[in-house]
Write an enzyme that holds these catalytic residues in place. Sequence first.
Site, PDB file in Angstrom:
ATOM      1  N   ASN A  17       0.861  -1.191   0.000  1.00  0.00           N
ATOM      2  CA  ASN A  17       0.000   0.000   0.000  1.00  0.00           C
ATOM      3  C   ASN A  17       0.900   1.245   0.000  1.00  0.00           C
ATOM      4  O   ASN A  17       1.644   1.493   0.952  1.00  0.00           O
ATOM      5  CB  ASN A  17      -0.878  -0.075   1.268  1.00  0.00           C
ATOM      6  CG  ASN A  17      -1.784   1.122   1.452  1.00  0.00           C
ATOM      7  OD1 ASN A  17      -1.405   2.255   1.180  1.00  0.00           O
ATOM      8  ND2 ASN A  17      -2.982   0.868   1.945  1.00  0.00           N
ATOM      9  N   GLY A  19       0.263   4.413   0.273  1.00  0.00           N
ATOM     10  CA  GLY A  19      -0.043   5.412   1.311  1.00  0.00           C
ATOM     11  C   GLY A  19       0.601   5.032   2.635  1.00  0.00           C
ATOM     12  O   GLY A  19       1.214   5.867   3.318  1.00  0.00           O
ATOM     13  N   LYS A  20       0.476   3.750   2.990  1.00  0.00           N
ATOM     14  CA  LYS A  20       1.106   3.279   4.234  1.00  0.00           C
ATOM     15  C   LYS A  20       2.623   3.380   4.132  1.00  0.00           C
ATOM     16  O   LYS A  20       3.289   3.770   5.093  1.00  0.00           O
ATOM     17  CB  LYS A  20       0.774   1.801   4.442  1.00  0.00           C
ATOM     18  CG  LYS A  20      -0.504   1.527   5.116  1.00  0.00           C
ATOM     19  CD  LYS A  20      -0.496   0.029   5.441  1.00  0.00           C
ATOM     20  CE  LYS A  20      -1.851  -0.469   5.790  1.00  0.00           C
ATOM     21  NZ  LYS A  20      -1.835  -1.923   6.027  1.00  0.00           N
ATOM     22  N   ASP A  75      -1.082  -3.540  10.306  1.00  0.00           N
ATOM     23  CA  ASP A  75      -2.451  -3.906   9.943  1.00  0.00           C
ATOM     24  C   ASP A  75      -3.351  -2.884  10.589  1.00  0.00           C
ATOM     25  O   ASP A  75      -3.232  -2.604  11.791  1.00  0.00           O
ATOM     26  CB  ASP A  75      -2.822  -5.320  10.394  1.00  0.00           C
ATOM     27  CG  ASP A  75      -4.082  -5.770   9.666  1.00  0.00           C
ATOM     28  OD1 ASP A  75      -4.030  -5.916   8.430  1.00  0.00           O
ATOM     29  OD2 ASP A  75      -5.134  -5.951  10.304  1.00  0.00           O
ATOM     30  N   SER A  76      -4.205  -2.279   9.795  1.00  0.00           N
ATOM     31  CA  SER A  76      -4.924  -1.125  10.299  1.00  0.00           C
ATOM     32  C   SER A  76      -6.307  -1.056   9.685  1.00  0.00           C
ATOM     33  O   SER A  76      -6.630  -1.795   8.752  1.00  0.00           O
ATOM     34  CB  SER A  76      -4.126   0.134   9.973  1.00  0.00           C
ATOM     35  OG  SER A  76      -3.691   0.120   8.622  1.00  0.00           O
ATOM     36  N   PHE A 158      -5.106   8.822   2.092  1.00  0.00           N
ATOM     37  CA  PHE A 158      -5.439   7.602   1.358  1.00  0.00           C
ATOM     38  C   PHE A 158      -6.593   6.916   2.084  1.00  0.00           C
ATOM     39  O   PHE A 158      -7.022   7.343   3.162  1.00  0.00           O
ATOM     40  CB  PHE A 158      -4.219   6.680   1.227  1.00  0.00           C
ATOM     41  CG  PHE A 158      -3.759   6.048   2.516  1.00  0.00           C
ATOM     42  CD1 PHE A 158      -2.950   6.748   3.395  1.00  0.00           C
ATOM     43  CD2 PHE A 158      -4.138   4.756   2.857  1.00  0.00           C
ATOM     44  CE1 PHE A 158      -2.535   6.172   4.590  1.00  0.00           C
ATOM     45  CE2 PHE A 158      -3.717   4.165   4.044  1.00  0.00           C
ATOM     46  CZ  PHE A 158      -2.917   4.878   4.916  1.00  0.00           C
ATOM     47  N   GLY A 159      -7.086   5.843   1.480  1.00  0.00           N
ATOM     48  CA  GLY A 159      -8.116   5.031   2.120  1.00  0.00           C
ATOM     49  C   GLY A 159      -9.299   5.868   2.601  1.00  0.00           C
ATOM     50  O   GLY A 159      -9.899   6.632   1.846  1.00  0.00           O
ATOM     51  N   LYS A 181      -1.230  15.036  10.229  1.00  0.00           N
ATOM     52  CA  LYS A 181      -1.774  13.679  10.428  1.00  0.00           C
ATOM     53  C   LYS A 181      -0.718  12.791  11.090  1.00  0.00           C
ATOM     54  O   LYS A 181      -1.006  12.068  12.045  1.00  0.00           O
ATOM     55  CB  LYS A 181      -2.234  13.072   9.094  1.00  0.00           C
ATOM     56  CG  LYS A 181      -2.750  11.645   9.283  1.00  0.00           C
ATOM     57  CD  LYS A 181      -3.108  10.908   8.004  1.00  0.00           C
ATOM     58  CE  LYS A 181      -3.426   9.446   8.336  1.00  0.00           C
ATOM     59  NZ  LYS A 181      -3.571   8.575   7.176  1.00  0.00           N
ATOM     60  N   HIS A 186      -3.199   7.117  14.417  1.00  0.00           N
ATOM     61  CA  HIS A 186      -3.108   5.772  15.016  1.00  0.00           C
ATOM     62  C   HIS A 186      -1.731   5.161  14.736  1.00  0.00           C
ATOM     63  O   HIS A 186      -1.110   4.564  15.601  1.00  0.00           O
ATOM     64  CB  HIS A 186      -4.221   4.897  14.433  1.00  0.00           C
ATOM     65  CG  HIS A 186      -4.353   4.956  12.934  1.00  0.00           C
ATOM     66  ND1 HIS A 186      -4.390   6.150  12.234  1.00  0.00           N
ATOM     67  CD2 HIS A 186      -4.420   3.988  11.995  1.00  0.00           C
ATOM     68  CE1 HIS A 186      -4.490   5.900  10.955  1.00  0.00           C
ATOM     69  NE2 HIS A 186      -4.506   4.600  10.770  1.00  0.00           N
TER      70      HIS A 186
HETATM   71  P1  IMP Z   1      -4.666  -3.610   5.660  1.00  0.00           P
HETATM   72  O1  IMP Z   1      -3.981  -3.182   6.923  1.00  0.00           O
HETATM   73  O2  IMP Z   1      -3.724  -3.898   4.570  1.00  0.00           O
HETATM   74  O3  IMP Z   1      -5.661  -4.709   5.932  1.00  0.00           O
HETATM   75  O4  IMP Z   1      -5.480  -2.381   5.096  1.00  0.00           O
HETATM   76  C1  IMP Z   1      -6.059  -1.474   5.954  1.00  0.00           C
HETATM   77  C2  IMP Z   1      -6.969  -0.525   5.214  1.00  0.00           C
HETATM   78  O5  IMP Z   1      -7.496   0.344   6.211  1.00  0.00           O
HETATM   79  C3  IMP Z   1      -6.240   0.352   4.232  1.00  0.00           C
HETATM   80  O6  IMP Z   1      -6.294  -0.134   2.937  1.00  0.00           O
HETATM   81  C4  IMP Z   1      -7.031   1.654   4.347  1.00  0.00           C
HETATM   82  O7  IMP Z   1      -8.130   1.603   3.557  1.00  0.00           O
HETATM   83  C5  IMP Z   1      -7.510   1.658   5.770  1.00  0.00           C
HETATM   84  N1  IMP Z   1      -6.614   2.498   6.547  1.00  0.00           N
HETATM   85  C6  IMP Z   1      -5.643   2.101   7.403  1.00  0.00           C
HETATM   86  N2  IMP Z   1      -4.970   3.169   7.866  1.00  0.00           N
HETATM   87  C7  IMP Z   1      -5.519   4.235   7.274  1.00  0.00           C
HETATM   88  C8  IMP Z   1      -5.238   5.618   7.351  1.00  0.00           C
HETATM   89  O8  IMP Z   1      -4.314   6.091   8.015  1.00  0.00           O
HETATM   90  N3  IMP Z   1      -6.025   6.400   6.602  1.00  0.00           N
HETATM   91  C9  IMP Z   1      -7.033   5.935   5.835  1.00  0.00           C
HETATM   92  N4  IMP Z   1      -7.330   4.670   5.714  1.00  0.00           N
HETATM   93  C10 IMP Z   1      -6.574   3.810   6.433  1.00  0.00           C
END
Ligand code: IMP
Length: 200
Positions: A17, A19-20, A75-76, A158-159, A181, A186
């Site tokens: 990802n 953005g992450k 994981d978020s 993002f997200g 941010k 988090h």
């Molecule tokens: P995973 O951790 O790969 O399962 O994906 C977590 C999803 O949660 C991401 O694709 C985002 O859509 C969302 N997410 C996690 N952290 C954020 C953030 O900081 N901002 C916006 N969306 C987030």
Amino acid sequence: MKMKLIKGMRLVAATHNAGKAREIHALLDGHYTVVTAAELNLPEPAETEGTFVGNAMLKARTAAAFSGEVCLADDSGLSVAALDGAPGIFSARWAGPDRDFGMAMSKIEARLDELGARDRTAWFTSALAVAWPDGPCVVVDGRVDGVVTFPARGDRGFGYDPIFIPDGHDQTFGEMDPDRKDAMSHRARAFDRLKAALID
Ligand code: IMP
């Protein structure tokens, strides 16, 4: 073995990802050489665990086993109180295979409307795990509380950033300067705990 992160070392960010990855780079202050699982062509495991912590450990351990390097995974997700914490660990999956977060945000709004729910309380959670290829894994988490708002506002994050307003602020994460941010998110809170545990 001494489980510490030594400045200057190379860390694999177990994420595909973008953005992450950008936030992980920023939060590590340039003290580490960060490469991503996407750059190393590492496989993305299915997120089969039922918690953020479990999935973060699964991703970090899988990446460490494949790369033979120290790996960091996040994981978020976003949890909405009136939806019993959904989408939560399913945050990425609500956006479907095309990663359509416009659709995922509309789904949250539609579910709240269907329920006639007025409570907009929500929170983001980030679990961060660091795994060493020979076994040990350290995991921490962090959370930021706020509300969801519609329509979505801002294109800087993002997200789900465009629908989340952290408590005490007027702007969504999508409108906010990324440095602001990064000072309260988090992920930043989880990083503070990780640094306290693993960095001298
Ligand atoms: P995973 O951790 O790969 O399962 O994906 C977590 C999803 O949660 C991401 O694709 C985002 O859509 C969302 N997410 C996690 N952290 C954020 C953030 O900081 N901002 C916006 N969306 C987030």
